[in-house]
Design an enzyme around this catalytic site. Structure first.
Site, short mmCIF file in Angstrom:
data_model
loop_
_atom_site.label_atom_id
_atom_site.label_comp_id
_atom_site.label_asym_id
_atom_site.label_seq_id
_atom_site.Cartn_x
_atom_site.Cartn_y
_atom_site.Cartn_z
N GLU A 1 2.00 3.88 2.96
CA GLU A 1 2.52 3.36 4.23
C GLU A 1 4.05 3.41 4.23
OE1 GLU A 1 0.59 -0.45 4.39
OE2 GLU A 1 -1.41 0.46 4.40
N ARG B 1 -3.17 5.01 -2.06
CA ARG B 1 -3.06 3.65 -1.52
C ARG B 1 -2.76 2.59 -2.59
NH1 ARG B 1 -5.72 0.22 2.63
NH2 ARG B 1 -6.62 -1.64 1.67
N HIS C 1 0.86 -1.19 0.00
CA HIS C 1 0.00 0.00 0.00
C HIS C 1 0.90 1.24 0.00
CE1 HIS C 1 -3.48 -2.54 1.79
NE2 HIS C 1 -3.57 -2.47 0.47
N HIS D 1 2.79 -3.77 6.78
CA HIS D 1 1.91 -2.64 6.49
C HIS D 1 2.02 -1.62 7.64
CE1 HIS D 1 -0.72 -4.79 3.42
NE2 HIS D 1 -0.02 -5.79 3.94
N GLU E 1 0.85 -4.85 10.93
CA GLU E 1 0.56 -3.41 10.82
C GLU E 1 1.48 -2.72 11.82
OE1 GLU E 1 -1.47 -1.79 8.83
OE2 GLU E 1 -2.79 -3.33 8.00
#
Length: 592
Positions: free
Chosen positions: A176, A228, A173, A296, A371
């Site tokens: 990020e 994104r 993405h 991520h 994440e």
């Protein structure tokens, strides 16, 4: 001259076309009921709100970017329906401008690692070229080519021979940014020559893809910082991009995806229609990794399959165990707290994800999606000064997870990574999940001739003796002060108090000096790359140039050979007790 003018006009046009977010705010909303969830969905569509986190279920917060034209109406509706709202970012563009201002223009493309700044794609690839040239451990290959013609590159780190593979990809993405930066940090650690890197490379090859979405990533630098997806155009619709992490053949088109090319979670025309997902698929199938990590940001989560269903994978208990070990080790570095579990329950349902595909189709038994920082105070706009701590804790967690999957414990490590010296430590962690306070007793055995810097040794010993004398004098002054108070001689009491405070100050200064000398002594006596302790915040800041902890990564693992700074001397043995600060008091998502 005409060419130069055209170039300037082109750059000006590009700048003017860039998407800006002046006055946009990021708010956190927590719906309590299913009806409130439906209301939030309605507000997202009605006012064109950008979902920074996609969780839409009762009692779970989600972050929304709200345009200034809708801010009052949105807040009024939320307050009217008794939904808690927190403003996390008051002006998105101001934060973007500050981040861009910190990105200095380089005279030449970098050829070495720099974890104090974010890098554009050409800089990332230049660093790959540099490390490939400088390190015999690294070779790079092109896994695919994007729609706009950019290479999707992978760095293979190997000491040779046939070994099991660890796969790590970052930046699928585009917005990020801390994800590609973390992949670079991991690559730096693996090529550092440290004992830990050597141990890992004795057993595994690492394949690291620092930018899995090059077109989208570059677009975040030139046009839209919050972009994104990739950059594939979709004709008359005027929309661009597929979400590559909805494009894998794992319940393709299922929950948590969209069939609209204008949506941030558009799954694409068909499974593996996108160059980015194809590149990951082909590389993973070709190299058959034992473990799969996709990094991520943001939310501080460590997740196992599945995302497309609430059903659990057959080996969920084992993946959950390994994830727990990784999270414990990650948290131990800077106190950053992660939640772990399966994707659908921990964050939201999302079909077509890479980690689900890796487990279901590629047969990888350990497939994790992480994440990284933070929990929304900065979101996708994490400041550059958090790159290093994010990298440190993530690498610690991944190493611990690799070891846990292989049944490795600290007791299995070589007794001493530093030739010619024998270290031993014993200790215990009083709380399984949070390092409350840990005491270590260490022994350092060495002969004077093994110490390279004898003048520092002598100075440390001299100052240590002086510290003991100061401690005795302070104790005597405390006793005198108590006696003078009893006789009520105010003037004398004040004099003694001043002497006591001065002596205490001198004692503290000397203690700081001794600590500095200890550092110099240890650094001068041990090889570079052997000195880093992830459980000590000062040591973590100094990184491997200062302290060393070659294997301890998890509070659940034995603390059998953690190296900490001690007071090495010419004497045969020396004991040192070290107390860690309370990690429980640290704010989540902050360094140290």
């Amino acid at each position: 001259m005409r060419a130069a003018v055209l170039l300037l006009l082109g750059l000006a046009a590009l700048a003017s076309a860039a998407t800006t977010f002046h006055g946009y705010r990021v708010v956190s909303v927590t719906p309590s009921t299913s009806a409130q969830v439906k209301l939030v969905k309605f507000l997202i569509k009605r006012h064109g709100l950008e979902e920074w986190t996609h969780t839409l279920k009762p009692r779970v917060s989600m972050d929304l970017m709200v345009p200034p034209s809708s801010f009052r109406a949105v807040l009024k509706t939320l307050y009217k329906h008794h939904m808690p709202v927190t403003i996390k970012i008051n002006n998105v563009q101001a934060l973007i401008d500050e981040q861009m201002k910190q990105h200095r223009v380089l005279d030449a493309l970098p050829r070495s690692f720099d974890h104090t700044r974010y890098h554009r794609l050409n800089e990332i690839y230049s660093i790959l070229d540099g490390v490939e040239t400088d390190s015999e451990l690294v070779t790079t290959y092109v896994a695919g080519t994007t729609y706009e013609g950019r290479d999707i590159r992978v760095a293979k780190v190997s000491s040779g021979g046939s070994k099991e593979v660890i796969w790590i990809d970052c930046g699928i993405h585009a917005r990020e940014w801390v994800s590609p930066a973390t992949c670079l940090y991991i690559l730096d650690q693996l090529t550092s020559g440290s004992s830990e890197a050597t141990r890992l490379l004795d057993s595994y090859d690492f394949h690291i893809m620092p930018s899995a979405n090059p077109d989208g990533y570059e677009y975040t630098w030139t046009d839209n910082r919050i972009w994104r997806k990739n950059r594939v155009p979709y004709g008359s619709l005027g929309c661009h991009g597929t979400d590559p992490n909805r494009n894998f053949d794992s319940d393709f088109g299922g929950p948590g995806t969209s069939n609209s090319p204008c949506s941030d979670i558009y799954h694409g025309p068909s499974a593996f229609s996108e160059k980015e997902s194809q590149a990951i698929r082909d590389s993973v199938i070709s190299h058959n990794p034992k473990m799969f990590f996709t990094l991520h940001s943001y939310s501080q989560l460590w997740m196992t399959p599945y995302g497309y269903t609430h059903n659990l994978p057959a080996n969920y208990n084992e993946q959950y165990r390994v994830a727990g070990v990784g999270v414990d080790a990650l948290t131990a570095v800077h106190g950053t707290r992660f939640v772990y579990g399966n994707i659908a329950d921990v964050i939201y349902m999302a079909a077509g994800g890479s980690s689900d595909w890796a487990y279901d189709s590629a047969g990888i038994q350990y497939a994790f999606a992480l994440e990284l920082r933070d929990t929304g105070n900065y979101g996708f706009l994490l400041p550059p000064d958090q790159i290093l701590p994010t990298g440190e804790e993530t690498f610690a967690g991944i190493v611990a997870a690799i070891d846990a999957a292989n049944g490795y414990t600290a007791a299995d490590a070589p007794h001493s990574p530093c030739t010619g010296r024998h270290w031993k430590a014993t200790g215990s962690v009083e709380n399984d999940r949070t390092v409350e306070q840990t005491h270590f007793t260490l022994r350092f055995t060495s002969r004077a001739k093994a110490i390279k810097n004898k003048p520092i040794v002598n100075e440390v010993l001299s100052d240590a003796a002086l510290l003991k004398r100061y401690a005795r004098e302070i104790k005597a002054l405390q006793h005198t002060l108590a006696l003078e108070r009893n006789t009520d001689k105010n003037q004398k009491v004040e004099q003694v108090r001043e002497m006591f405070e001065e002596q205490t100050r001198r004692n503290e200064e000397l203690q700081a000096k001794v600590t500095e000398l200890q550092t110099k002594l240890v650094v001068s006596s041990l090889p570079r790359g052997c000195l880093w302790n992830p459980l000590d915040k000062e040591a973590a800041a100094a990184r491997r140039e200062t302290w060393c902890a070659p294997a301890i990564r998890s509070s659940r693992m034995s603390l059998g050979h953690l190296l900490l700074p001690t007071l090495p001397s010419c004497v045969e043995e020396h004991k040192f007790v070290h107390s860690l600060p309370r990690a429980a008091g640290a704010e989540p998502g902050t360094a140290g």
